[in-house]
Design a protein around this motif. Structure first.
Motif, PDB file in Angstrom:
ATOM      1  N   LEU A 484       0.844  -1.196   0.000  1.00  0.00           N
ATOM      2  CA  LEU A 484       0.000   0.000   0.000  1.00  0.00           C
ATOM      3  C   LEU A 484       0.877   1.243   0.000  1.00  0.00           C
ATOM      4  O   LEU A 484       1.851   1.329   0.754  1.00  0.00           O
ATOM      5  CB  LEU A 484      -0.911   0.013   1.235  1.00  0.00           C
ATOM      6  CG  LEU A 484      -1.923  -1.142   1.349  1.00  0.00           C
ATOM      7  CD1 LEU A 484      -2.581  -1.144   2.726  1.00  0.00           C
ATOM      8  CD2 LEU A 484      -2.973  -1.050   0.249  1.00  0.00           C
ATOM      9  N   ASP A 485       0.516   2.210  -0.814  1.00  0.00           N
ATOM     10  CA  ASP A 485       1.303   3.429  -1.011  1.00  0.00           C
ATOM     11  C   ASP A 485       0.587   4.601  -0.345  1.00  0.00           C
ATOM     12  O   ASP A 485      -0.503   4.995  -0.769  1.00  0.00           O
ATOM     13  CB  ASP A 485       1.464   3.680  -2.511  1.00  0.00           C
ATOM     14  CG  ASP A 485       2.385   4.847  -2.810  1.00  0.00           C
ATOM     15  OD1 ASP A 485       2.734   5.603  -1.879  1.00  0.00           O
ATOM     16  OD2 ASP A 485       2.766   5.012  -3.985  1.00  0.00           O
ATOM     17  N   GLU A 486       1.206   5.177   0.670  1.00  0.00           N
ATOM     18  CA  GLU A 486       0.557   6.257   1.419  1.00  0.00           C
ATOM     19  C   GLU A 486       0.344   7.503   0.570  1.00  0.00           C
ATOM     20  O   GLU A 486      -0.468   8.370   0.929  1.00  0.00           O
ATOM     21  CB  GLU A 486       1.377   6.615   2.656  1.00  0.00           C
ATOM     22  CG  GLU A 486       2.755   7.164   2.353  1.00  0.00           C
ATOM     23  CD  GLU A 486       3.554   7.466   3.620  1.00  0.00           C
ATOM     24  OE1 GLU A 486       3.022   7.193   4.716  1.00  0.00           O
ATOM     25  OE2 GLU A 486       4.688   7.965   3.498  1.00  0.00           O
ATOM     26  N   THR A 487       1.036   7.610  -0.584  1.00  0.00           N
ATOM     27  CA  THR A 487       0.865   8.791  -1.434  1.00  0.00           C
ATOM     28  C   THR A 487      -0.248   8.614  -2.465  1.00  0.00           C
ATOM     29  O   THR A 487      -0.510   9.535  -3.247  1.00  0.00           O
ATOM     30  CB  THR A 487       2.177   9.129  -2.169  1.00  0.00           C
ATOM     31  OG1 THR A 487       2.491   8.092  -3.104  1.00  0.00           O
ATOM     32  CG2 THR A 487       3.320   9.281  -1.187  1.00  0.00           C
ATOM     33  N   ARG A 488      -0.881   7.435  -2.479  1.00  0.00           N
ATOM     34  CA  ARG A 488      -2.022   7.212  -3.364  1.00  0.00           C
ATOM     35  C   ARG A 488      -3.298   7.281  -2.522  1.00  0.00           C
ATOM     36  O   ARG A 488      -3.364   6.718  -1.423  1.00  0.00           O
ATOM     37  CB  ARG A 488      -1.911   5.858  -4.051  1.00  0.00           C
ATOM     38  CG  ARG A 488      -3.085   5.559  -4.960  1.00  0.00           C
ATOM     39  CD  ARG A 488      -3.011   4.175  -5.585  1.00  0.00           C
ATOM     40  NE  ARG A 488      -4.270   3.864  -6.252  1.00  0.00           N
ATOM     41  CZ  ARG A 488      -4.598   2.689  -6.753  1.00  0.00           C
ATOM     42  NH1 ARG A 488      -3.746   1.674  -6.672  1.00  0.00           N
ATOM     43  NH2 ARG A 488      -5.767   2.501  -7.326  1.00  0.00           N
ATOM     44  N   ALA A 489      -4.339   7.928  -3.028  1.00  0.00           N
ATOM     45  CA  ALA A 489      -5.527   8.232  -2.223  1.00  0.00           C
ATOM     46  C   ALA A 489      -6.181   6.975  -1.644  1.00  0.00           C
ATOM     47  O   ALA A 489      -6.417   6.886  -0.426  1.00  0.00           O
ATOM     48  CB  ALA A 489      -6.531   9.021  -3.064  1.00  0.00           C
ATOM     49  N   HIS A 490      -6.489   6.003  -2.476  1.00  0.00           N
ATOM     50  CA  HIS A 490      -7.162   4.789  -2.002  1.00  0.00           C
ATOM     51  C   HIS A 490      -6.294   4.042  -1.000  1.00  0.00           C
ATOM     52  O   HIS A 490      -6.767   3.615   0.058  1.00  0.00           O
ATOM     53  CB  HIS A 490      -7.487   3.878  -3.189  1.00  0.00           C
ATOM     54  CG  HIS A 490      -7.983   2.518  -2.807  1.00  0.00           C
ATOM     55  ND1 HIS A 490      -9.282   2.282  -2.402  1.00  0.00           N
ATOM     56  CD2 HIS A 490      -7.347   1.314  -2.752  1.00  0.00           C
ATOM     57  CE1 HIS A 490      -9.429   0.991  -2.129  1.00  0.00           C
ATOM     58  NE2 HIS A 490      -8.269   0.385  -2.328  1.00  0.00           N
ATOM     59  N   ASP A 491      -5.019   3.896  -1.312  1.00  0.00           N
ATOM     60  CA  ASP A 491      -4.120   3.159  -0.429  1.00  0.00           C
ATOM     61  C   ASP A 491      -3.969   3.842   0.924  1.00  0.00           C
ATOM     62  O   ASP A 491      -3.849   3.184   1.960  1.00  0.00           O
ATOM     63  CB  ASP A 491      -2.748   3.002  -1.084  1.00  0.00           C
ATOM     64  CG  ASP A 491      -2.734   1.955  -2.176  1.00  0.00           C
ATOM     65  OD1 ASP A 491      -3.825   1.480  -2.550  1.00  0.00           O
ATOM     66  OD2 ASP A 491      -1.645   1.606  -2.665  1.00  0.00           O
ATOM     67  N   SER A 492      -3.957   5.168   0.911  1.00  0.00           N
ATOM     68  CA  SER A 492      -3.837   5.904   2.163  1.00  0.00           C
ATOM     69  C   SER A 492      -5.000   5.584   3.099  1.00  0.00           C
ATOM     70  O   SER A 492      -4.813   5.387   4.300  1.00  0.00           O
ATOM     71  CB  SER A 492      -3.784   7.411   1.879  1.00  0.00           C
ATOM     72  OG  SER A 492      -3.716   8.141   3.081  1.00  0.00           O
TER      73      SER A 492
END
Length: 736
Positions: A484-492
């Motif tokens: 999960l990428d904290e800089t992507r909206a859904h992943d955050s």
């Protein structure tokens, strides 16, 4: 009686079923297990949507809907084989075949205008793309390489192409103005109903979708790929491929992402043949020739145009002037741009990485390649893998570790549930998601032709996903990484939920981390080079990508993975692997009566299905069948009884015979149930003594063309006769 539902699907898996299913039915009956079939093939799904146009004898039930209901019950026990995720060209071909067989089906309307055409298009749209998986996958995914398969791969490693540190193979992706960079995500605070509206700059309002049910706690996303920047990006990559002297290839998933990716594919064709469309675009459009359907559909349609030869010459000249195109079949001149469903990113990228970073060029040789993956959401994992291979060389299947996957896919999670909420912007303006109170939940400014989509992910699915990740990490004592990428909206948003739900479990002694996809794949690649395993815990699309990427490197194919879907309400769905090679196998069978399809995935899924049945119905004999089938499969692999490559040796039918032999021998050896052992001892003896006769009967018909009665809808009698040519084997099964 205990029950297993065995699905009838398409292409090579369908043909293999004619041979393997009688074995399953005979063995299962001895355990009091009833094996029922349900036809969810592309042909059956088409026919189910047009009952009023068919005779009573021709009508078929909507078995997919029936299985969807069953998947939501504790009694569900479904073995699901690979099915066609139909692109529009495949759908049209299936319609033509069914009409030739006497079914009164309407044409597929490319641009419906009348209410009747819109109704027909809506029915066909329910069939195209991956219509099956979102219905059946009412649970999250647990995919891993079984111990017997992994051991075999280490003892008999498949060939991996050598990598050069000077390789010019790379991935090209947008990074801006794409789905990832434009994404917005919110958690729904209370149950409501939503609608999607487009408001033009002139104030006109167009309803795009209404009646979207949203549950409390559900995560919803919306995003847009901007067509202007997309076209500029594609043109730049065409120029880059030419400058770097590498093959140009586009990698999408036009089958699963059945609305958005064909549109993107069409833009790639327009960009590559910009001058051709500038000059002849009006002629092509007037003839209904849509680049979204691929070059093959355009070329076929040119035959009816008065200036068709002139336009074809212009396409040929553009191909000659541009960078060399990656080929699907260089001998037949089939390029990467011919059919949108030919080059599927999750299968094509691992194959390229396994083959020295090469794809096939027009000259029939391997070349470095520029792999164009427009959306940057997941493109980075492939670039990271390419960089790793360039630096450290190819992976070694004899020593490398494994990357099993826990995938968030229940209830049409994330992008794979977006099809009915994906639109091309009809003009310049704003697209909004509006709840029942009139409040705007999500919105984007759009320009004409931009591709906008909305996704949903149920909270219950997310909770179950986290639970499954902890369960698998503890059961295998393997580190688990949430990609999960904290800089992507859904992943955050998911990171916050994952941390909250992880607190509900005892994770002491477990290694559980949250890393961005690029960091996660770097971490996993470093570990597998040391022979260590790492569980990938991912969303739906990455689940699809990784369960091809790692198995193709580890095992040579993703068809050998054990794929279990513990359904949310207590049932089980058991999937049998990928079917990407299925079309080529059918072509070989029709040409020379030889089916190379490997049913190992079916063996693995069947054992897991019996085990689930034993647990849920307290059926001791079902457990015996599961345990003995696992042992038989290990023997099957050790004895190398998978189908060979060429005529004159055992094919799929012969592999089924040997599995039946080894399975009968294992049941006869077990000491838990003496009566069952006695029943199978006689069969095992008969099968062993008849080995020479049976294999001769299975091989004898090979080398000649056969008629199966239809590609999309085979004739059952013809196909069964072809796939069961050994009267000795058939008689032995009947004796049981």
């Amino acid at each position: 009686m205990s029950k297993i539902i065995y699905t009838l699907t398409d292409e090579a898996p369908r043909l293999a079923t004619y041979s393997f299913l009688p074995i399953i039915e005979a063995y299962a009956a001895k355990a009091g297990v009833d094996v029922e079939t349900r036809d969810i093939s592309l042909a059956a799904r088409i026919l189910a949507h047009f009952p009023e146009r068919l005779t009573d004898a021709q009508r078929v039930p909507d078995t997919l809907a029936e299985l969807g209901d069953l998947a939501e019950t504790p009694e569900g026990n479904i073995i699901k084989l690979p099915n066609i995720s139909a692109s529009v060209p495949q759908l049209k071909a299936a319609i033509v075949e069914l009409r030739s067989q006497g079914f009164d089906l309407p044409d597929y309307p490319d641009e419906p205008t009348s209410d009747e055409d819109k109704d027909v298009r809506a029915r066909y749209d329910k069939v195209k793309g991956s219509a099956v998986n979102p219905v059946l996958r009412q649970g999250n995914s647990d995919r891993r390489a079984p111990a017997s398969v992994k051991q075999y791969a280490r003892k008999h490693p498949h060939r991996m192409g050598a990598w050069s540190p000077d390789s010019k193979t790379n991935v090209a992706t947008m990074g801006v103005d794409d789905f990832r960079s434009s994404e917005k995500s919110v958690i729904v605070p209370a149950a409501t109903s939503a609608k999607i509206e487009f408001t033009g700059d002139d104030g006109t309002v167009t309803a795009l979708r209404d009646g979207i049910a949203l549950k409390e706690g559900e995560v919803i996303d919306a995003t847009v790929m901007r067509v202007g920047p997309l076209r500029e990006f594609l043109k730049a990559q065409i120029a880059r491929a030419a400058a770097d002297d590498v093959l140009f290839s586009v990698h999408l998933k036009a089958t699963m992402m059945k609305v958005s990716d064909p549109i993107i594919f069409g833009h790639a064709i327009r960009a590559f043949f910009d001058d051709v469309f500038e000059k002849y675009g009006a002629d092509l459009a007037a003839a209904g020739l849509n680049p979204n359907d691929g070059l093959n559909a355009i070329y076929n349609g040119l035959e009816s145009l008065s200036n068709g030869a002139e336009i074809r010459a212009a396409f040929d000249a553009a191909i000659a002037a541009g960078p060399a195109l990656a080929m699907v079949d260089s001998d037949k001149g089939i390029t990467n741009l011919h059919v949108p469903s030919d080059v599927i990113v999750d299968a094509s990228m691992p194959a390229m990485i396994r083959t020295s970073g090469h794809m096939w060029g027009p000259d029939g040789a391997e070349h470095d390649t520029l792999a164009v993956i427009p959306d940057s959401s997941y493109a980075g994992i492939y670039q990271a893998t390419i960089d790793d291979c360039r630096a450290h060389g190819a992976f070694d299947p004899a020593t490398m570790g494994s990357v099993p996957n826990v995938g968030l896919m229940a209830q049409a999670a994330e992008e794979y549930g977006s099809h009915d909420k994906t639109f091309e912007a009809p003009g310049t303006g704003t697209i909004r998601v509006i709840d029942a109170s009139g409040a705007t939940l999500l919105e984007h400014a759009v320009s004409s032709g931009d591709v906008w989509r909305m996704c949903q992910t149920k909270d219950a699915a997310i909770r179950d996903w986290v639970k499954l990740a902890v369960t698998r990490a503890r059961a295998s004592q393997t580190p688990a990484v949430f990609w999960l990428d904290e800089t992507r909206a859904h992943d955050s948003v998911l990171i916050g939920l994952a941390k909250t739900y992880l607190a509900d479990y005892d994770t002491a002694g477990l290694t559980i981390e949250i890393l961005s996809p690029v960091d996660a794949i770097d971490y996993s690649l470093e570990r597998i080079r040391r022979g260590e395993d790492t569980i990938s815990v991912t969303g739906n699309v990455l689940r699809d990508y990784l369960t091809d990427l790692f198995p193709i490197m580890e095992l040579g194919t993703s068809a050998k993975m054990l794929s279990i879907v513990p359904l949310l309400n207590g049932g089980g769905l058991f999937e049998t692997g990928a079917g990407g090679s299925a079309p080529k196998h059918v072509q070989q069978l029709v040409k020379e009566d030889y089916l190379r399809w490997d049913s190992l995935g079916e063996f693995l899924a069947l054992a897991a299905s019996f085990e689930h049945l034993a647990t849920t119905t307290d059926n001791a004999r079902a457990q015996i069948l599961a345990d003995t089938l696992d042992k038989a499969t290990a023997t099957f692999l050790d004895e190398n009884k998978s189908p060979s490559r060429s005529v004159g040796s055992i094919d799929n039918r012969g592999s089924h015979y040997y599995l039946a032999l080894y399975w009968a021998q294992e049941i006869a050896k077990q000491t838990v149930d003496a009566e069952l052992a006695a029943d199978f001892a006689a069969l095992a003896k008969l099968l062993a003594e008849s080995e020479e006769t049976i294999t001769a009967e299975l091989i004898a018909p090979q080398g000649h063309p056969v008629d199966i009665g239809g590609y999309y809808r085979p004739d059952d009698a013809k196909a069964s006769a072809i796939m069961r040519p050994s009267e000795t084997l058939n008689g032995a099964l009947a004796s049981l």
